[in-house]
Design an enzyme around this catalytic site. Structure first.
Site, mmCIF file in Angstrom:
data_model
loop_
_atom_site.group_PDB
_atom_site.id
_atom_site.type_symbol
_atom_site.label_atom_id
_atom_site.label_comp_id
_atom_site.label_asym_id
_atom_site.label_seq_id
_atom_site.Cartn_x
_atom_site.Cartn_y
_atom_site.Cartn_z
ATOM 1 N N ASP A 18 -35.320 -38.092 -0.361
ATOM 2 C CA ASP A 18 -36.797 -38.198 -0.889
ATOM 3 C C ASP A 18 -37.597 -36.987 -0.164
ATOM 4 O OD1 ASP A 18 -37.080 -39.193 1.594
ATOM 5 O OD2 ASP A 18 -38.524 -40.587 0.902
ATOM 6 N N GLU A 19 -37.013 -36.180 0.403
ATOM 7 C CA GLU A 19 -37.900 -35.298 1.219
ATOM 8 C C GLU A 19 -37.476 -34.076 1.086
ATOM 9 O OE1 GLU A 19 -37.704 -37.040 5.073
ATOM 10 O OE2 GLU A 19 -38.682 -35.191 6.079
ATOM 11 N N ASP B 145 -42.867 -36.168 0.617
ATOM 12 C CA ASP B 145 -41.764 -37.195 1.018
ATOM 13 C C ASP B 145 -42.150 -38.224 -0.017
ATOM 14 O OD1 ASP B 145 -39.888 -38.235 3.522
ATOM 15 O OD2 ASP B 145 -41.057 -39.843 2.478
HETATM 16 P P1 TTP Z 1 -37.966 -42.490 4.280
HETATM 17 O O1 TTP Z 1 -38.701 -41.237 3.741
HETATM 18 O O2 TTP Z 1 -37.737 -42.508 5.752
HETATM 19 O O3 TTP Z 1 -38.701 -43.914 4.263
HETATM 20 P P2 TTP Z 1 -39.385 -44.544 2.815
HETATM 21 O O4 TTP Z 1 -39.450 -43.408 1.883
HETATM 22 O O5 TTP Z 1 -38.634 -45.733 2.381
HETATM 23 O O6 TTP Z 1 -40.830 -44.629 3.241
HETATM 24 P P3 TTP Z 1 -41.968 -43.958 3.657
HETATM 25 O O7 TTP Z 1 -43.140 -44.101 2.434
HETATM 26 O O8 TTP Z 1 -42.460 -44.056 5.068
HETATM 27 O O9 TTP Z 1 -41.559 -42.490 3.464
HETATM 28 O O10 TTP Z 1 -36.495 -42.824 3.759
HETATM 29 C C1 TTP Z 1 -36.137 -42.492 2.424
HETATM 30 C C2 TTP Z 1 -35.127 -43.232 2.031
HETATM 31 O O11 TTP Z 1 -33.686 -43.311 2.738
HETATM 32 C C3 TTP Z 1 -35.613 -44.880 1.931
HETATM 33 O O12 TTP Z 1 -36.427 -45.243 1.016
HETATM 34 C C4 TTP Z 1 -34.335 -45.615 2.061
HETATM 35 C C5 TTP Z 1 -33.283 -44.709 2.938
HETATM 36 N N1 TTP Z 1 -33.262 -44.882 4.314
HETATM 37 C C6 TTP Z 1 -32.274 -45.858 4.672
HETATM 38 O O13 TTP Z 1 -31.523 -46.263 3.879
HETATM 39 N N2 TTP Z 1 -32.076 -46.153 5.985
HETATM 40 C C7 TTP Z 1 -32.975 -45.714 6.942
HETATM 41 O O14 TTP Z 1 -32.936 -45.946 8.271
HETATM 42 C C8 TTP Z 1 -33.981 -44.952 6.696
HETATM 43 C C9 TTP Z 1 -34.885 -44.250 7.628
HETATM 44 C C10 TTP Z 1 -33.956 -44.470 5.393
HETATM 45 MG MG MG Z 2 -39.960 -41.436 2.000
HETATM 46 MG MG MG Z 3 -37.764 -39.426 3.828
#
Ligand code: TTP
Ligand code: MG
Ligand code: MG
Length: 348
Positions: free
Chosen positions: A106-107, A8
């Site tokens: 992103d995952e 991720d």
């Molecule tokens: P995530 O992987 O949940 O979060 P992140 O990558 O920003 O942070 P982390 O380091 O904790 O993984 O989500 C990936 C992307 O998806 C995030 O950068 C933006 C988008 N997203 C939204 O637009 N709205 C949301 O509610 C979530 C959870 C994510």
């Molecule tokens: Mg992330």
């Molecule tokens: Mg994610």
């Protein structure tokens, strides 16, 4: 037994913005709706770790974020760019195993069972993936490796940011013991509440939940209960699925009796929207349009579509876009309605 790797990206949208705007590095960066000096509507998509220190989170109203930290750098969502980066990252990961499941932009999970002999080798692959991504995109990510998807994902969460962790198979059960039961996928606030009541405890750790027998879990939660029983013990039978991303999420409803009662039709329609909205929230997918279907008593079927810029939209927004379209069908015909359908188009 399998060897599963979960990956991720760290603060994905915000990290890309940091890369594109190095002058903002070290400052709190918030990507999302325009805050309009506190009067803005919409939500935070994500933010970097500097902004998280102030309590800002994904999904929070941008107005609240502005209250917490007005001085942050607020940037709009540049989805086109994030998608390009996402494609490039998935391409790198896929080189290490074709058995890859994309979960969101992103995952992803990859299955390494046939590629490596043990967890040490899997760890080396994890490090290589991190290195390749950094070389190509100058972005960091976190990696979790374990015997199944559930443990790999929780392990990755603990490795954040920019880390790599392994949970060995024999440690899986102990690994979960002291965690709150909401770490188990499928257990949210409501389910937790039920378990709290059942155990008569204020806080419930995974180890506490193991005291509930399989039969009792089934009695309380039905089929899901069976799954919980295994998950509390670190077992997850879901496999890494190479699946094409869904292009849309939809629901439809056939009336028991054909009807012209528009109040009733709208009520059902709102239910459909609500169910689709919940599902798209759960899957964390972006929406870029709606499709409304209406089938009349003689099976004549009409659809109407509306497209809009992609984003995470709530129920109210979807009502606003769709109800006028449905009304056009209802007003435009004297026939009774047999079926209505609602679908959202996904951008990826
Ligand atoms: P995530 O992987 O949940 O979060 P992140 O990558 O920003 O942070 P982390 O380091 O904790 O993984 O989500 C990936 C992307 O998806 C995030 O950068 C933006 C988008 N997203 C939204 O637009 N709205 C949301 O509610 C979530 C959870 C994510
Ligand atoms: Mg992330
Ligand atoms: Mg994610």
């Amino acid at each position: 037994m399998s060897i599963v790797l979960h990956i991720d990206m760290d603060y994905f949208f915000a990290q890309i913005e940091e890369r594109e705007n190095p002058q903002f590095k070290g400052k709190p960066i918030i990507v999302g709706a325009d805050p309009r000096e506190g009067a803005g509507r919409g939500v935070v998509s994500t933010c970097n770790y500097e902004a998280r220190k102030f309590g800002v989170k994904s999904g929070m109203p941008i107005s609240r974020s502005y209250k917490l930290i007005p001085k942050a750098i607020y940037l709009p969502v540049n989805m086109e760019l994030y998608k390009k980066v996402s494609d490039s990252i998935f391409k790198i990961i896929r080189d290490f195993s074709e058995i890859m499941e994309e979960v969101s932009l992103d995952e992803a999970y990859i299955d390494l069972t046939e590629k490596v002999n043990n967890f040490e080798e899997a760890e080396k692959i994890g490090l290589k993936i991190k290195e390749k991504i950094f070389q190509k995109e100058e972005l960091t990510c976190s990696v979790g490796i374990a015997k199944n998807k559930m443990i790999a994902k929780i392990t990755c969460e603990l490795a954040k940011p920019n880390g790599l962790r392994v949970t060995l198979p024999e440690k899986s059960s102990d690994f979960l013991s002291s965690m709150d039961i909401t770490v188990i996928p499928g257990i949210g606030a409501k389910t937790k509440q039920k378990i709290k009541e059942y155990l008569k405890k204020e806080e419930v750790k995974v180890s506490d939940a193991r005291a509930i027998s399989k039969k009792n879990l089934k009695d309380i939660f039905g089929k899901r209960g069976d799954e919980f029983y295994f998950k509390f013990r670190g077992e997850d039978r879901s496999i890494v699925e190479v699946k094409k991303k869904a292009k849309s999420i939809g629901r439809e409803y056939t009336f028991q009796k054909d009807t012209k009662d528009s109040k009733k039709i709208i009520k059902v329609f709102k239910h459909l929207i609500s169910s689709v909205s919940d599902k798209s929230k759960k899957d964390n997918v972006q929406i870029n349009g709606v499709v409304i279907t209406c089938r009349f008593e003689d099976f004549e079927t009409h659809t109407k579509q509306k497209t809009f810029s992609e984003g995470y939209y709530d129920k109210d927004f979807l009502y606003k876009k769709s109800i006028p379209l449905l009304l056009k069908f209802l007003v435009g015909s004297n026939k009774k309605v047999r079926l209505i359908g609602f679908r959202v188009k996904l951008s990826k």
